[in-house]
Design an enzyme around this catalytic site. Structure first.
Site, PDB file in Angstrom:
ATOM      1  N   CYS A 120     -16.244   2.691   1.327  1.00 26.49           N
ATOM      2  CA  CYS A 120     -15.081   1.829   1.572  1.00 26.49           C
ATOM      3  C   CYS A 120     -14.541   2.002   2.990  1.00 26.49           C
ATOM      4  O   CYS A 120     -13.862   1.106   3.501  1.00 26.49           O
ATOM      5  CB  CYS A 120     -13.996   2.120   0.547  1.00 26.49           C
ATOM      6  N   ARG A 174     -13.891  -7.384   3.136  1.00 22.41           N
ATOM      7  CA  ARG A 174     -12.493  -7.176   2.729  1.00 22.41           C
ATOM      8  C   ARG A 174     -11.666  -8.398   3.089  1.00 22.41           C
ATOM      9  O   ARG A 174     -10.794  -8.836   2.348  1.00 22.41           O
ATOM     10  CB  ARG A 174     -11.894  -5.951   3.446  1.00 22.41           C
ATOM     11  N   ASP A 195     -16.860   7.916  -0.994  1.00 20.22           N
ATOM     12  CA  ASP A 195     -15.535   7.765  -0.382  1.00 20.22           C
ATOM     13  C   ASP A 195     -15.165   9.148   0.151  1.00 20.22           C
ATOM     14  O   ASP A 195     -15.823  10.147  -0.191  1.00 20.22           O
ATOM     15  CB  ASP A 195     -14.542   7.281  -1.464  1.00 20.22           C
ATOM     16  N   GLN A 244     -10.349  -3.590  -2.641  1.00 17.04           N
ATOM     17  CA  GLN A 244     -11.563  -2.970  -2.098  1.00 17.04           C
ATOM     18  C   GLN A 244     -12.788  -3.311  -2.949  1.00 17.04           C
ATOM     19  O   GLN A 244     -13.830  -3.713  -2.441  1.00 17.04           O
ATOM     20  CB  GLN A 244     -11.380  -1.435  -2.057  1.00 17.04           C
ATOM     21  N   ARG A 281       0.870  -1.189   0.000  1.00 20.41           N
ATOM     22  CA  ARG A 281       0.000   0.000   0.000  1.00 20.41           C
ATOM     23  C   ARG A 281       0.899   1.228   0.000  1.00 20.41           C
ATOM     24  O   ARG A 281       1.808   1.342   0.824  1.00 20.41           O
ATOM     25  CB  ARG A 281      -0.898   0.053   1.239  1.00 20.41           C
ATOM     26  N   HIS A 290      -7.497   0.764  -6.179  1.00 18.89           N
ATOM     27  CA  HIS A 290      -7.709   0.037  -4.918  1.00 18.89           C
ATOM     28  C   HIS A 290      -8.467  -1.258  -5.252  1.00 18.89           C
ATOM     29  O   HIS A 290      -9.632  -1.424  -4.909  1.00 18.89           O
ATOM     30  CB  HIS A 290      -8.505   0.913  -3.955  1.00 18.89           C
TER      31      HIS A 290
HETATM   32  N1   CP Z   1     -11.097   0.712   2.866  1.00 17.11           N
HETATM   33  C1   CP Z   1      -9.812   0.664   3.242  1.00 17.11           C
HETATM   34  O1   CP Z   1      -8.914   0.432   2.436  1.00 17.11           O
HETATM   35  O2   CP Z   1      -9.597   0.886   4.552  1.00 17.11           O
HETATM   36  P1   CP Z   1      -8.163   1.069   5.240  1.00 17.11           P
HETATM   37  O3   CP Z   1      -7.594   2.368   4.715  1.00 17.11           O
HETATM   38  O4   CP Z   1      -8.473   1.133   6.715  1.00 17.11           O
HETATM   39  O5   CP Z   1      -7.305  -0.091   4.880  1.00 17.11           O
HETATM   40  N1  NVA Z   2      -9.617   7.201  -1.613  1.00 15.38           N
HETATM   41  C1  NVA Z   2      -9.238   6.868  -0.271  1.00 15.38           C
HETATM   42  C2  NVA Z   2      -9.504   5.437   0.009  1.00 15.38           C
HETATM   43  C3  NVA Z   2      -9.216   4.994   1.415  1.00 15.38           C
HETATM   44  C4  NVA Z   2      -9.499   3.546   1.636  1.00 15.38           C
HETATM   45  C5  NVA Z   2      -7.764   7.193  -0.067  1.00 15.38           C
HETATM   46  O1  NVA Z   2      -6.966   6.908  -0.957  1.00 15.38           O
HETATM   47  O2  NVA Z   2      -7.407   7.751   0.978  1.00 15.38           O
END
Ligand code: CP
Ligand code: NVA
Length: 312
Positions: free
Chosen positions: A272, A300, A231, A139, A109, A136
């Protein structure tokens, strides 16, 4: 399809996965969820380990990978940028080569999509994108699973994403929906419209699956939606844009009035998470009876377990 077909595959985004392969992962996700509920324990990752690389923070993604891998007898190793030299003192290529000698798989990530692509190219083991600035993918598999649980199927359902149309979640929804025949409308201000390159690619997959994919700035497009999805307005790494984003996206909040504009009593709300309540969604909606966000968060774990079982 035989599970062995997917062994060794990485998940960087869904572009190079066929609808049949994605459907196989969804079936496996439902099945591992059922097994966990009935206490049907397996140890399919015994003797294996996975490296979990995080440049950005996470609750769900990290915990989903750790618990899913651990429940199957495997050993997850969490590595933040405080712990390893990812791209600073040691190149991403060299890190990938070393991790590939020690781990059965790698999750990443972070910021750049290029980083996860280098990890996949150089490590020789399956690599999973746990979120980058661009995509993502894990997700949205959970999102489709949640649609299937709510409606019995996802194909032909109408999903509206309301918010930042260029962000990683919106862009990944477009890809998976186009592949699986789920109608996806991105409702976003013109300034945040999804890039044409991705929409052109999606049009090709949608022509195969029958999905209708569109982008509009008109909130009336929620009419007939089965699910409204949003989101955060400010994604990780974009904190400096906060004031501008709030000004642009305030009219796009999901609230009771917008939910009722769907004209569909069984319409659900998805997010999400993490959510900023009273910004992109009201507390009333996210805590209300249409909200499926906690199932979505739980899914998830099941979808990530399925992805790892199929590919490791
Ligand atoms: N939805 C999601 O990716 O959550 P986190 O940022 O907590 O991993
Ligand atoms: N779009 C958001 C998603 C978090 C799970 C981000 O990138 O912060």
């Amino acid at each position: 399809m035989k599970p062995t077909t997917l062994k060794g595959r990485s998940l960087l985004n869904w572009k190079d996965w066929t609808p049949e392969e994605i459907r196989f992962l969804l079936e496996l996700s439902h099945s591992v969820k059922k097994d966990l509920r009935t206490g049907d324990i397996h140890q399919r990752f015994r003797g294996k380990s996975i490296a979990l690389l995080f440049e950005k923070r996470s609750t769900r993604t990290r915990c989903a990978f750790e618990t899913a891998f651990g429940e199957e007898g495997g050993h997850p190793v969490f590595l933040s940028t405080q712990d390893i030299q990812l791209g600073s003192k040691e190149s991403v290529e060299d890190t990938a080569r070393v991790l590939g000698r020690m781990f059965s798989a790698i999750e990443f990530r972070g910021f750049r999509q290029e980083t996860v692509e280098i990890l996949a190219r150089e490590s020789g083991v399956p690599v999973y994108n746990g979120l980058t600035d661009d995509y993502h993918p894990t997700q949205v598999l959970a999102d489709i699973m949640t649609l299937e649980e709510s409606f019995g199927k996802s194909e032909g359902k109408n999903l509206c994403f309301v918010g930042d149309g260029r962000n990683n979640v919106a862009r990944s929804l477009i890809i998976i929906c186009a592949k699986l025949g789920v109608n996806c409308t991105i409702i976003t201000p013109a300034e945040l419209s999804t890039d044409k390159g991705l929409l052109d690619e999606a049009a090709v997959w949608a022509a195969e699956s029958g999905a209708k994919i569109s982008v509009t700035d008109k909130l009336d497009a929620v009419a007939g939606a089965d699910a409204l999805y949003t989101d955060v307005w400010v994604s990780m790494g974009e904190e400096a844009k906060r004031d501008k984003r709030i000004a642009l996206l305030s009219p796009y909040q999901i609230n009771r009035e917008l939910m009722s504009k769907c004209g569909n009593d069984s319409a659900i709300f998805l997010h999400c998470l993490p959510a900023v309540k009273e910004e992109e969604v009201t507390t009333e909606v996210i805590e209300g009876p249409m909200s499926r966000v906690w199932d979505q968060a739980e899914n998830r774990k099941h979808t990530i377990k399925a992805i790892m079982l199929a590919t490791i």
